[in-house]
Design an enzyme around this catalytic site. Structure first.
Site, PDB file in Angstrom:
ATOM      1  N   CYS A   2      36.746  36.887  37.522  1.00  0.00           N
ATOM      2  CA  CYS A   2      36.105  35.926  36.269  1.00  0.00           C
ATOM      3  C   CYS A   2      35.797  34.709  37.309  1.00  0.00           C
ATOM      4  O   CYS A   2      36.644  34.128  37.639  1.00  0.00           O
ATOM      5  CB  CYS A   2      36.908  36.087  35.043  1.00  0.00           C
ATOM      6  N   ARG A  27      33.627  36.798  41.986  1.00  0.00           N
ATOM      7  CA  ARG A  27      34.884  36.837  41.516  1.00  0.00           C
ATOM      8  C   ARG A  27      34.953  37.972  40.264  1.00  0.00           C
ATOM      9  O   ARG A  27      35.850  38.236  39.565  1.00  0.00           O
ATOM     10  CB  ARG A  27      35.058  35.545  40.814  1.00  0.00           C
ATOM     11  N   TRP A  75      35.090  40.042  35.218  1.00  0.00           N
ATOM     12  CA  TRP A  75      35.958  41.264  35.726  1.00  0.00           C
ATOM     13  C   TRP A  75      36.654  41.755  34.741  1.00  0.00           C
ATOM     14  O   TRP A  75      37.752  40.997  34.231  1.00  0.00           O
ATOM     15  CB  TRP A  75      36.598  40.895  36.889  1.00  0.00           C
ATOM     16  N   ASN A  99      39.336  32.663  32.309  1.00  0.00           N
ATOM     17  CA  ASN A  99      39.774  33.428  33.426  1.00  0.00           C
ATOM     18  C   ASN A  99      40.994  33.690  33.295  1.00  0.00           C
ATOM     19  O   ASN A  99      41.864  32.739  33.075  1.00  0.00           O
ATOM     20  CB  ASN A  99      39.499  32.635  34.740  1.00  0.00           C
ATOM     21  N   GLY A 100      41.351  34.909  33.502  1.00  0.00           N
ATOM     22  CA  GLY A 100      43.071  35.168  33.546  1.00  0.00           C
ATOM     23  C   GLY A 100      43.188  36.090  32.261  1.00  0.00           C
ATOM     24  O   GLY A 100      42.444  36.894  31.714  1.00  0.00           O
ATOM     25  N   GLU A 482      44.394  49.030  57.639  1.00  0.00           N
ATOM     26  CA  GLU A 482      43.309  48.178  57.256  1.00  0.00           C
ATOM     27  C   GLU A 482      41.903  48.941  57.305  1.00  0.00           C
ATOM     28  O   GLU A 482      41.138  48.816  56.526  1.00  0.00           O
ATOM     29  CB  GLU A 482      43.150  46.913  58.174  1.00  0.00           C
ATOM     30  N   LYS A 486      39.103  49.328  54.512  1.00  0.00           N
ATOM     31  CA  LYS A 486      37.816  48.883  54.723  1.00  0.00           C
ATOM     32  C   LYS A 486      36.690  50.051  54.234  1.00  0.00           C
ATOM     33  O   LYS A 486      35.708  49.757  53.418  1.00  0.00           O
ATOM     34  CB  LYS A 486      37.598  48.503  55.956  1.00  0.00           C
ATOM     35  N   GLU A 489      36.704  50.859  50.572  1.00  0.00           N
ATOM     36  CA  GLU A 489      36.403  50.092  49.334  1.00  0.00           C
ATOM     37  C   GLU A 489      35.173  49.899  49.300  1.00  0.00           C
ATOM     38  O   GLU A 489      34.473  49.843  48.275  1.00  0.00           O
ATOM     39  CB  GLU A 489      37.091  48.768  49.472  1.00  0.00           C
ATOM     40  N   HIS A 505      53.406  66.730  60.029  1.00  0.00           N
ATOM     41  CA  HIS A 505      54.444  66.997  59.084  1.00  0.00           C
ATOM     42  C   HIS A 505      53.878  67.237  57.515  1.00  0.00           C
ATOM     43  O   HIS A 505      54.768  67.139  56.440  1.00  0.00           O
ATOM     44  CB  HIS A 505      55.401  65.875  58.873  1.00  0.00           C
ATOM     45  N   LYS A 604      36.633  39.504  43.986  1.00  0.00           N
ATOM     46  CA  LYS A 604      37.313  38.763  45.198  1.00  0.00           C
ATOM     47  C   LYS A 604      38.724  38.220  44.984  1.00  0.00           C
ATOM     48  O   LYS A 604      39.527  38.208  45.905  1.00  0.00           O
ATOM     49  CB  LYS A 604      36.409  37.613  45.856  1.00  0.00           C
TER      50      LYS A 604
END
Ligand code: F6R
Length: 609
Positions: A2, A27, A75, A99-100, A482, A486, A489, A505, A604
């Site tokens: 947010c 954000r 968000w 925000n939060g 990583e 990448k 996402e 295995h 982000k």
């Protein structure tokens, strides 16, 4: 997570708010809104969607005569993305953006409902507005009302607030989520981060925890948690408006991939003296490093992956036992600390809630903490005992690239510093390690970026698949994690990273004719073993892309496609492999028509736990 922006001054507020929101979109981007003070009181316009949707609404019904406003890009946490759940929210004389998370919002909602309040949305924000309006009704002064209201709330949040009967005033409070004030020639601003304010001003002040801010067109004052009124101390940011723009690239992600060579130089060069690693400018002496006996690296997502790579380098080079932990798990199963344990937290944004909570936990346990952070003056940077900035510049694409790259380069430097301070490597080897990161790695990334056409061609095949595997051993297993994140996402292709020797295995049963398997092999000593694993999947029909050293023997024998990495030094090979997997993910996502810089459901800066 947010984005908040506010302005009061002597110019039209609406274009400033929409411009700032378009920068803050990274954000969160599922809904957007503005509350504008006009001659008719506070007008609110909000909707599901992105800034373009709000701009259309504002074009159809322009807000004129407004020089004071707050805005928000969301968000979703409490309540899905919708017009109704979009911020700002109003209760009586209070309009706010948030925000939060308000953790006790259910209890507060019942309390306020019992008093007769009715709620339109499913958000915790509307409840916060109701609580503040309740206190404002009782107390009549905004500062006291905000103080009393936040005392009733638990969680981590920041608010931007307008009061119906206080024209021209913007109020704000920070309790766990970041907020920045800024001073322009045309008035005062408020935002979740400085990048949103770069088009208007460079003078800023970071709000402290628990501080209230009161902005009018001609003044800014802070009210501390003790009720004391103080004036902000303004600093000047080194960021430029251009650093937060695409600069001719189709996406921020691509721009940031190409910025990596320069970002490495910016991160590493301030930490070199006489060719040796030197962190004295960061307030860290060789004695400090010499006392480190054990390292716990704590981070989230890609930063955890940087920690995995860094951990292996620290163990190999500095011979310090190092483990990496996912921040959201760290508190629930804290590793045993010994005398000489150092906790290293890594965060590009410096605001990730899980990482911050882990940092606070470590501090509570009396452990020394060091933060590797990109965004300056952020909460994690300020709360850690020591901080090392990565100086990658603003990273706007949601998927990190240069942030991760500079984290790894700083970890290399720390490994060299510890190894040299403790006499575990000689001066010449320490110098060579530093040189390889500073000189070879940037060149190797450039070389890899010249192979973009080949990578795009490979992406042309990957993009048709729904499942992809990355495999590698040692450092390359860490790198594979990583690489896999990448790809998934930004392209939404399911991708898993496996230790190359582990496939047989269980997971090898998933390999079918044509399943893409991307093998990374940067370490010469492990090549033969990884190559055997590559043969296992190749002979079972996998479509193999082998990313390996340019001195590998006959890599084409067991792969459909081969990407050769420069072998000037270990650092060169590793960073070139990083650039290859980033470009592969990027090109695949482009071919699938994905929203590269703003992948679905993500944001982000993840400021909720
Ligand atoms: C993935 C990505 C995330 C972040 C994670 C931690 O591309 O960017 O996984 O790495 O959310 O964020 P920071 O580093 O800001 O703490």
């Amino acid at each position: 997570m947010c984005g908040i922006i506010g302005y009061t001054g002597n110019e039209n507020a609406v274009p400033k708010i929409t411009k700032g929101l378009s920068v803050l979109e990274y954000r969160g981007y599922d809904s957007v809104g503005i509350a504008a003070r006009t001659g008719n009181g506070i007008e609110t316009v909000k909707c599901r969607g992105r800034i373009g949707a709000l701009e259309e609404k504002l074009e159809a019904n322009p807000i004129t005569d407004c020089s004071c406003a707050i805005g928000h890009t969301r968000w979703a946490t409490h309540g899905g993305p919708s017009d109704i759940n979009a911020h700002p929210h109003r209760a009586g004389r209070v309009v706010l953006v948030h925000n939060g998370i308000i953790e006790n919002y259910k209890e507060l909602k019942s309390e306020m409902s019992a008093k007769g309040d009715r709620f339109l949305s499913e958000t915790d924000t509307e409840v916060a507005a109701a609580v503040l309006n309740d206190e404002y009704g009782k107390l009549g002064t905004p500062a006291e009302a905000i103080r009393k209201a936040i005392a009733r709330m638990t969680g981590s949040y920041a608010f931007g607030i307008l009061f119906e009967d206080l024209p021209g005033e913007v109020w704000a409070v920070r309790c766990g989520s970041p907020l920045i004030l800024a001073k322009g020639t045309d008035g005062y601003y408020l935002a979740s981060d400085m990048t949103a304010l770069l088009p208007f001003t460079k003078e800023y002040h970071c709000l402290e925890e628990g501080q209230l801010a009161h902005l009018t067109p001609n003044s800014a004052e802070l009210i501390t948690a003790d009720g004391e009124t103080v004036t902000p101390t303004w600093s000047v940011t080194a960021m430029t408006p251009e650093s937060a723009q695409k600069g001719g690239y189709p996406h921020f992600m691509l721009k940031e991939i190409y910025e990596q060579p320069e970002a490495i130089v910016k991160s590493v060069s301030p930490r070199i003296k006489g060719g040796l690693p030197d962190f004295s400018a960061d307030g860290i002496s060789p004695d400090f490093w010499a006392k480190v006996k054990n390292i716990q690296i704590v981070a989230c997502g890609s930063a955890t992956h940087a920690g995995l790579v860094g951990g292996r380098i620290l163990e190999q080079v500095a011979q310090v036992p190092t483990s990496s932990y996912i921040a959201s798990e760290y508190r629930y199963h804290p590793p045993l600390a010994v005398d000489g344990t150092l906790v290293v937290v890594i965060s590009q944004s410096g605001e990730t809630a899980d990482t911050l909570a882990a940092l606070r936990y470590a501090k509570q346990k009396g452990l020394p903490t060091l933060a590797i952070v990109n965004a300056v003056e952020t909460t994690i940077a300020r709360e850690a005992d020591y901080r090392i900035y990565t100086y990658a510049g603003p990273e706007i694409a949601v998927a990190t690239t240069k942030g991760y790259c500079t984290q790894v380069s700083v970890l290399y430097m720390i490994a060299a510093a510890i190894a040299h301070s403790c006499g575990r490597i000689c001066e010449a080897d320490a110098k060579e390690l530093v040189r390889s990161v500073l000189e070879d790695a940037p060149v190797a990334i450039h070389q890899m970026l010249e192979q973009t056409d080949a990578l795009r061609r490979m992406a042309g095949d990957i993009c048709h698949h729904e499942h992809v595997f990355y495999i590698g051993r040692g450092l390359d297993y860490a790198m594979s994690q990583e690489a896999s994140l990448k790809l998934k996402e930004i392209s939404y292709i399911h991708c898993e990273a496996y230790a190359a020797g582990e496939l047989k295995h269980g997971t090898i049963s998933l390999i079918e004719e044509g399943t893409p398997v991307i093998a990374i092999s940067t370490e010469a000593a492990l090549y033969d073993k990884t190559e055997s694993n590559v043969r296992e999947v190749y002979s079972r029909g996998a479509r193999v892309i082998l990313i390996c050293r340019d001195d590998a023997k006959n890599p084409q024998a067991s792969a459909d496609d081969v990407i050769l990495l420069p072998t000037t030094s270990g650092a060169a090979t590793l960073f070139a492999a990083l650039a290859a997997v980033q470009v592969l993910a990027y090109e695949t996502a482009v071919l699938r028509g994905c929203d590269i810089d703003r992948p679905r459901n993500l944001a982000k800066s993840v400021t909720v736990e």
